[in-house]
Write a protein that holds these residues in place. Structure first.
Motif, PDB file in Angstrom:
ATOM      1  N   SER A 131      -9.335  34.437 -12.429  1.00 28.71           N
ATOM      2  CA  SER A 131      -9.183  34.563 -13.492  1.00 28.71           C
ATOM      3  C   SER A 131      -8.140  32.777 -14.174  1.00 28.71           C
ATOM      4  O   SER A 131      -8.442  33.042 -15.652  1.00 28.71           O
ATOM      5  CB  SER A 131      -7.986  35.448 -14.119  1.00 28.71           C
ATOM      6  OG  SER A 131      -7.045  36.138 -12.543  1.00 28.71           O
ATOM      7  N   ARG A 178     -11.622  29.824 -21.413  1.00 21.62           N
ATOM      8  CA  ARG A 178     -11.355  30.390 -22.718  1.00 21.62           C
ATOM      9  C   ARG A 178     -11.092  29.339 -23.409  1.00 21.62           C
ATOM     10  O   ARG A 178     -10.483  28.999 -24.061  1.00 21.62           O
ATOM     11  CB  ARG A 178     -10.278  31.324 -22.908  1.00 21.62           C
ATOM     12  CG  ARG A 178     -11.492  32.910 -23.451  1.00 21.62           C
ATOM     13  CD  ARG A 178      -9.683  33.852 -23.187  1.00 21.62           C
ATOM     14  NE  ARG A 178     -10.169  34.110 -21.955  1.00 21.62           N
ATOM     15  CZ  ARG A 178      -9.621  35.818 -21.815  1.00 21.62           C
ATOM     16  NH1 ARG A 178      -8.240  36.034 -22.510  1.00 21.62           N
ATOM     17  NH2 ARG A 178      -9.346  36.368 -20.899  1.00 21.62           N
ATOM     18  N   GLU A 234     -11.421  31.329 -15.430  1.00 20.39           N
ATOM     19  CA  GLU A 234     -12.070  31.625 -16.630  1.00 20.39           C
ATOM     20  C   GLU A 234     -11.057  31.864 -17.649  1.00 20.39           C
ATOM     21  O   GLU A 234     -11.611  31.158 -18.652  1.00 20.39           O
ATOM     22  CB  GLU A 234     -12.070  33.797 -16.513  1.00 20.39           C
ATOM     23  CG  GLU A 234     -12.984  34.163 -17.326  1.00 20.39           C
ATOM     24  CD  GLU A 234     -12.311  35.390 -17.666  1.00 20.39           C
ATOM     25  OE1 GLU A 234     -12.590  35.945 -16.369  1.00 20.39           O
ATOM     26  OE2 GLU A 234     -11.883  36.002 -18.687  1.00 20.39           O
ATOM     27  N   LEU A 282      -2.851  30.050 -21.394  1.00 22.98           N
ATOM     28  CA  LEU A 282      -2.180  29.502 -20.386  1.00 22.98           C
ATOM     29  C   LEU A 282      -1.087  30.327 -19.848  1.00 22.98           C
ATOM     30  O   LEU A 282      -1.018  30.102 -18.532  1.00 22.98           O
ATOM     31  CB  LEU A 282      -1.461  28.424 -21.507  1.00 22.98           C
ATOM     32  CG  LEU A 282      -2.540  27.142 -21.858  1.00 22.98           C
ATOM     33  CD1 LEU A 282      -1.569  26.735 -23.137  1.00 22.98           C
ATOM     34  CD2 LEU A 282      -2.648  25.920 -21.072  1.00 22.98           C
ATOM     35  N   GLY A 283      -0.833  31.571 -20.074  1.00 26.09           N
ATOM     36  CA  GLY A 283       0.746  31.984 -19.514  1.00 26.09           C
ATOM     37  C   GLY A 283      -0.479  33.145 -18.058  1.00 26.09           C
ATOM     38  O   GLY A 283       0.355  32.482 -17.195  1.00 26.09           O
ATOM     39  N   PHE A 284      -1.265  33.222 -18.306  1.00 24.47           N
ATOM     40  CA  PHE A 284      -1.823  33.746 -16.506  1.00 24.47           C
ATOM     41  C   PHE A 284      -1.934  32.818 -15.923  1.00 24.47           C
ATOM     42  O   PHE A 284      -2.228  32.465 -14.931  1.00 24.47           O
ATOM     43  CB  PHE A 284      -2.948  34.926 -17.079  1.00 24.47           C
ATOM     44  CG  PHE A 284      -4.076  34.503 -17.640  1.00 24.47           C
ATOM     45  CD1 PHE A 284      -5.070  34.330 -16.765  1.00 24.47           C
ATOM     46  CD2 PHE A 284      -4.098  35.514 -18.965  1.00 24.47           C
ATOM     47  CE1 PHE A 284      -5.959  33.803 -17.714  1.00 24.47           C
ATOM     48  CE2 PHE A 284      -5.773  34.905 -19.812  1.00 24.47           C
ATOM     49  CZ  PHE A 284      -6.562  34.350 -18.842  1.00 24.47           C
ATOM     50  N   ARG A 321      -0.972  29.724 -15.726  1.00 23.93           N
ATOM     51  CA  ARG A 321      -0.029  29.179 -15.310  1.00 23.93           C
ATOM     52  C   ARG A 321       1.092  29.746 -14.019  1.00 23.93           C
ATOM     53  O   ARG A 321       0.755  29.706 -13.136  1.00 23.93           O
ATOM     54  CB  ARG A 321       0.933  28.715 -16.308  1.00 23.93           C
ATOM     55  CG  ARG A 321       2.081  28.598 -15.885  1.00 23.93           C
ATOM     56  CD  ARG A 321       3.699  28.214 -16.598  1.00 23.93           C
ATOM     57  NE  ARG A 321       4.624  27.317 -15.414  1.00 23.93           N
ATOM     58  CZ  ARG A 321       5.166  26.615 -15.468  1.00 23.93           C
ATOM     59  NH1 ARG A 321       5.533  25.697 -16.906  1.00 23.93           N
ATOM     60  NH2 ARG A 321       5.762  26.367 -14.759  1.00 23.93           N
ATOM     61  N   LEU A 363      -6.857  35.494  -8.594  1.00 25.49           N
ATOM     62  CA  LEU A 363      -5.810  34.819  -8.831  1.00 25.49           C
ATOM     63  C   LEU A 363      -6.884  33.174  -9.381  1.00 25.49           C
ATOM     64  O   LEU A 363      -6.204  33.629 -10.539  1.00 25.49           O
ATOM     65  CB  LEU A 363      -4.757  34.525  -8.866  1.00 25.49           C
ATOM     66  CG  LEU A 363      -4.305  36.093  -8.153  1.00 25.49           C
ATOM     67  CD1 LEU A 363      -2.709  35.858  -7.414  1.00 25.49           C
ATOM     68  CD2 LEU A 363      -4.006  35.869  -9.732  1.00 25.49           C
ATOM     69  N   GLY A 402      -1.916  31.851 -35.290  1.00 27.85           N
ATOM     70  CA  GLY A 402      -3.122  31.836 -34.367  1.00 27.85           C
ATOM     71  C   GLY A 402      -3.431  31.633 -33.644  1.00 27.85           C
ATOM     72  O   GLY A 402      -3.605  32.281 -32.651  1.00 27.85           O
ATOM     73  N   ASN A 462      -1.727  30.135 -25.598  1.00 29.23           N
ATOM     74  CA  ASN A 462      -1.174  30.401 -24.838  1.00 29.23           C
ATOM     75  C   ASN A 462      -0.837  31.618 -24.000  1.00 29.23           C
ATOM     76  O   ASN A 462      -0.504  32.073 -22.785  1.00 29.23           O
ATOM     77  CB  ASN A 462       0.298  31.031 -25.050  1.00 29.23           C
ATOM     78  CG  ASN A 462       1.016  29.490 -26.633  1.00 29.23           C
ATOM     79  OD1 ASN A 462       0.614  28.831 -25.778  1.00 29.23           O
ATOM     80  ND2 ASN A 462       1.391  29.509 -27.603  1.00 29.23           N
ATOM     81  N   THR A 463      -1.960  32.753 -23.866  1.00 32.25           N
ATOM     82  CA  THR A 463      -1.899  33.795 -23.712  1.00 32.25           C
ATOM     83  C   THR A 463      -3.216  33.250 -22.373  1.00 32.25           C
ATOM     84  O   THR A 463      -2.592  33.716 -21.412  1.00 32.25           O
ATOM     85  CB  THR A 463      -2.964  35.166 -24.547  1.00 32.25           C
ATOM     86  OG1 THR A 463      -2.446  35.318 -25.329  1.00 32.25           O
ATOM     87  CG2 THR A 463      -2.845  35.911 -23.297  1.00 32.25           C
ATOM     88  N   ALA A 497      -2.173  29.228 -32.135  1.00 31.74           N
ATOM     89  CA  ALA A 497      -0.975  29.003 -30.767  1.00 31.74           C
ATOM     90  C   ALA A 497      -1.111  30.234 -29.838  1.00 31.74           C
ATOM     91  O   ALA A 497      -1.191  30.124 -28.967  1.00 31.74           O
ATOM     92  CB  ALA A 497       0.017  29.060 -31.332  1.00 31.74           C
ATOM     93  N   HIS A 498      -1.347  31.631 -30.871  1.00 31.36           N
ATOM     94  CA  HIS A 498      -1.066  32.723 -29.495  1.00 31.36           C
ATOM     95  C   HIS A 498      -2.805  32.592 -28.713  1.00 31.36           C
ATOM     96  O   HIS A 498      -2.744  33.190 -27.542  1.00 31.36           O
ATOM     97  CB  HIS A 498      -1.606  33.914 -30.986  1.00 31.36           C
ATOM     98  CG  HIS A 498      -1.090  35.680 -29.955  1.00 31.36           C
ATOM     99  ND1 HIS A 498      -1.985  36.175 -29.072  1.00 31.36           N
ATOM    100  CD2 HIS A 498       0.571  35.672 -28.879  1.00 31.36           C
ATOM    101  CE1 HIS A 498      -1.317  37.076 -28.321  1.00 31.36           C
ATOM    102  NE2 HIS A 498       0.413  36.623 -28.233  1.00 31.36           N
ATOM    103  N   ASN A 556      -0.271  32.162 -12.656  1.00 37.71           N
ATOM    104  CA  ASN A 556      -1.707  32.875 -11.250  1.00 37.71           C
ATOM    105  C   ASN A 556      -1.133  31.201 -10.712  1.00 37.71           C
ATOM    106  O   ASN A 556      -1.085  31.883  -8.877  1.00 37.71           O
ATOM    107  CB  ASN A 556      -3.068  32.339 -12.044  1.00 37.71           C
ATOM    108  CG  ASN A 556      -3.454  33.994 -12.363  1.00 37.71           C
ATOM    109  OD1 ASN A 556      -2.292  35.623 -12.355  1.00 37.71           O
ATOM    110  ND2 ASN A 556      -4.259  34.143 -12.521  1.00 37.71           N
TER     111      ASN A 556
END
Lengths: 317, 539
Positions: free
Chosen positions: B346, B353, B349, B279-281, B283, B343, B270, B276-277, B272-273, B285
């Motif tokens: 966030s 997080r 932010e 981390l996703g945006f 990266r 960008l 859990g 990673n979320t 990880a998700h 951005n």
């Protein structure tokens, strides 16, 4: 062609992901939805080429969303973009969501752009050929009554367990002429000489890895539909089969006979569509676009070596 | 010479025998009038009466023979049985009657003994019986004198140490202790004979073969026939028991570790998700902004060029550069440019997080803190909830009803494991869409009460009593260790608290943890008066 005419649907419960992705795809018409339910609403009103969805979302999971999305808009290419998906979700994304790619978060911006560009091309081809009707035929096929009339199509089962092979043969003949083999190399030579629609292989074969074998089959014979059988679920393997092999189904042994029968029935229909409309096949497209000109390789070993080189150098996963 | 002390003692015992006889007599009469349960047969009562009578006579005889030294007396000074109560007599009689009718204490059923010859015979028999019992008992018994010499060892005692009894008799008892501990043992022996009491317990001794033995020992002081004090030692070999106990303790530690890893493993998925979320945006951005930054640099380079062209170049060159600048500027000012502030914002932010998650992981594990410390239970539940936040993503409602709580002396990392287990169980029990989990904390006097209440499927009564059992699980193989609640139970127990469960199938389950505020787990002793361990300032 300009990408401006392509329409993307992004589904993620994290608004900052949507914001970020929307800017990555600013050349496209981007629709964003914070839930699967909102996504389905958009899908009903816009001709979406590519869907990018998260897996872990409240109320409706990504796989559930993609399953319904497949019914609403069968020609949309489906991509799963997620930070983590449990094993079941990955397997379902193949079997239920029939996804085109599985992409991990965090992603590489350029690679994702390329994947989406490619997915759009496939979607466009599908639409141009107006195969929507035929493709949707693949779904009702699952509910078709059992039909015992002999088929022109042939099946090929590859498994190291000979007793299993006998059982498969007994189960599908006489409707389908069924070839069996315990060796990938032997099976690989069989395919061009027969009218084989579906290759079903176990992940453990005597000579090469069953998943590699299926990836090679797809690469060499793009119109053949592949099904992987495996004794244990493995998320990594499933993701590899999606991204590199475009495997049609991922079956976990032991499975009910009926599951296998339905899988084969719908795989045969899928094969028919691929044969009649090569554009429906993302694999053919991919080969045309990205493949290195190594079509002279004939044996499975040469094939695999070439394939590994291709996958390693491929811009898409 | 008469030993008055001994005579007095024997007379006291004789008096007790009379009391017993009296009681038995009453019982017999009560039985005749039907006031006693019929299964107490008159025969048995009579036989008891006979044996009491015999003892009475024996006590009268003994003082007479005490002086001749021909018979070693085993009677210990304070071993006289206390007078038995009526209830106890009843119980004893019933037991004997139901159990082994072949072991009546008295040799004869006649209520009275007539001649002195008969008495002698009875004494002899009684002694032989006693000897037989002592030799047959699995309890090792030995008698040692002031010179540390074995005066008596029974069979069991010799067997425990791997000797024959005759190999031990007459030898110092230090033959069964570690060589370098001999002075200690002799000292202990001296002290014990001088009245020192603390001897009961587990001791390390040595077998004939040299292998160490753990024994459980107790002792009694007696006065021997020679009038000297002796030590009677009772010994049980608990080497194997100790080994098993240690083994099971280690197993328990291992199992706790397994369970911890397993619940952390589930959490990791859990988390990880959750990580990673952002981390996703973050990266994405950064990659977008990186592209933009390259364009801006390009623009700046063109501007530098323009400057020099304005000074030294032709108007044509300047015009060309200007149009070039215009086109690049056009490219720069797309939506990424317009949104660049957002960008950046966030991205920061997102990093916050991730930092927050890492922090709560750290808080959860408490690796960098003292194990036992005053703990804010509410804060601990909060950090556990943060770790478990992804579980609530599916639309499960979480209600927190926290009351102000006093600090509890506790092991926070362990309590967190308990909270996580209960919360995870609750999430698994409820429906993904209509689930509701209430976490309540409150103070009840000297206790802190924590409740985890769900409206899930509930636990059927037949399972309810098994939920704390090790390895009991209703989850499919591979999904649960079946140890979560077992360990939760142990942890709460270790805190001197308790854990209760109430459940109704179809309605939900309520777990209640009660912890004492002071805690029973005490760590470092703290002196209230002095900061020094060995205070020179002690009052």
């Amino acid at each position: 062609m300009s990408s401006a005419k392509f329409q993307l649907l992004l589904v993620d419960d994290e608004p900052l992901i949507l914001q970020s992705l929307a800017l990555l795809f600013e050349d496209y018409v981007v629709h964003a939805a914070e839930s699967g339910i909102k996504g389905l609403e958009i899908l009903k009103h816009h001709p979406i080429d590519v869907i990018i969805s998260d897996q872990r979302m409240p109320q409706m999971s990504g796989v559930d969303f993609l399953r319904i999305a497949k019914d609403i808009s069968p020609n949309s290419i489906r991509i799963l973009l997620t930070g983590y998906a449990d094993l079941q979700a990955v397997v379902d994304s193949v079997n239920v969501g029939e996804i085109f790619r599985y992409v991990h978060k965090p992603w590489n911006a350029e690679k994702l752009r390329e994947t989406v560009r490619f997915a759009c091309t496939v979607a466009e081809q599908r639409r141009a050929m107006s195969i929507a009707k035929a493709a949707s035929g693949a779904i009702p096929a699952l509910h078709q009554p059992k039909d015992d009339a002999p088929s022109e199509f042939e099946l090929l089962f590859v498994d190291s367990n000979e007793r299993h092979l006998e059982q498969f043969k007994a189960f599908f003949e006489p409707k389908y002429r069924t070839h069996v083999s315990t060796k990938a190399s032997e099976a690989f030579r069989l395919i061009p000489n027969h009218n084989i629609a579906v290759v079903v292989a176990d992940s453990h074969l005597n000579d090469v890895d069953g998943s590699d074998f299926l990836i090679a089959v797809r690469d060499k014979f793009p119109h053949v539909v592949t099904v992987l059988m495996t004794g244990s679920q493995d998320a990594k393997l499933a993701i590899k089969m999606i991204n590199d092999g475009q495997v049609y189904r991922y079956l976990v042994k032991p499975f009910p006979r009926e599951t296998l029968r339905l899988t084969i029935e719908s795989a045969v229909i899928h094969h028919k569509i691929l044969r009649e409309n090569p554009a429906a096949n993302s694999k053919t497209m991919e080969n045309a676009l990205f493949r290195n000109a190594d079509s002279t390789a004939r044996s499975i070993e040469e094939m695999l070596a070439a394939l590994r080189a291709t996958i390693a150098s491929k811009p898409i996963y | 010479m008469l030993d008055y002390k001994k005579i007095k003692k024997s007379l006291k015992k004789a008096l007790k025998s009379i009391e017993q006889m009296e009681m038995l007599d009453e019982l017999l009469r009560a039985q005749q009038t039907g006031q006693l349960p019929p299964h107490l047969s008159p025969r048995l009562l009579a036989s008891e009466f006979a044996s009491a009578t015999q003892e009475f006579i024996q006590h009268l005889q003994l003082p007479m023979s005490a002086g001749d030294g021909s018979r070693p007396s085993l009677a210990s000074g304070d071993s006289a049985p206390p007078p038995m109560g009526y209830e106890e007599w009843l119980r004893k009689l019933q037991m004997r009657q139901g159990g082994q009718p072949s072991a009546p204490i008295a040799p004869s059923a006649s209520p009275a003994i007539q001649s002195a010859g008969q008495v002698d015979e009875a004494v002899r028999q009684s002694e032989a019986r006693l000897r037989a019992i002592i030799d047959a008992t699995p309890l090792g018994i030995c008698i040692t004198n002031q010179n540390y010499i074995f005066e008596y060892v029974n069979r069991a005692y010799a067997e425990i140490y791997g000797y024959e009894p005759h190999e031990m008799l007459g030898k110092p008892f230090t033959m069964i202790v570690e060589r370098d501990k001999e002075p200690f043992w002799r000292d202990l022996h001296d002290k014990y004979l001088a009245g020192y009491k603390e001897i009961r317990g587990e001791w390390r001794t040595v077998h004939k073969s040299g292998k160490p033995l753990t024994i459980l020992a107790d002792a009694a002081r007696i006065v021997g026939a020679d009038g000297k004090p002796k030590k009677v030692t009772f010994v049980m070999d608990i080497t194997e028991l100790t080994r098993l106990r240690e083994e099971s303790r280690q197993n328990e530690v291992m199992l706790m570790q397994t369970e911890k890893m397993s619940s952390l493993g589930q959490m990791a998925a859990g988390l990880a998700h959750e990580m990673n979320t952002p981390l996703g945006f973050v990266r994405n951005n950064l990659e977008l902004l990186e592209g933009k930054h390259k364009e801006t640099k390009e623009l700046l380079a063109l501007y530098e060029k323009l400057r020099s062209q304005i000074m030294y170049g032709s108007p044509n060159d300047v015009a060309m550069l200007l149009s070039q600048i215009d086109s690049v500027a056009q490219r720069v000012k797309n939506r990424v440019w317009q949104e660049s502030d957002n960008l950046f914002r966030s991205a920061i932010e997102g990093i916050d997080r991730i930092q927050d998650l890492v922090l709560s992981l750290k808080n959860f594990s408490r690796l960098d803190e003292a194990e036992l410390k005053p703990t804010d239970i509410n804060e601990n539940i909060e950090s556990t909830l943060k770790i478990a936040s992804h579980l609530f993503k599916g639309g499960i409602q979480l209600v927190k009803e926290f009351s102000p709580l006093p600090m509890v002396q506790a092991y926070p990392a362990q309590l967190n494991q308990v909270f996580l287990n209960l919360i995870t169980n609750a999430v698994h029990a409820v429906d993904e869409k209509t689930g509701r989990i209430v976490i309540k904390t409150m103070q009840h006097g000297n206790h802190v009460v924590i409740k985890v209440i769900d409206n899930g499927k509930g636990i059927p009564p037949e399972n309810l009593k098994k939920i704390f059992d090790p390895f009991f699980t209703t989850k499919p193989v591979g999904e649960g260790t079946g140890l979560g609640l077992t360990i939760a139970y142990k942890i709460v127990e270790r805190h001197g608290g308790k854990i209760d469960v109430q459940s109704q199938v179809g309605r939900g389950t309520e777990f209640t943890i009660t912890l004492p505020v002071s805690g029973t787990a005490t760590a470092v002793k703290q002196s209230a008066t002095s900061p020094f361990a060995d205070s020179p300032f002690a009052e």
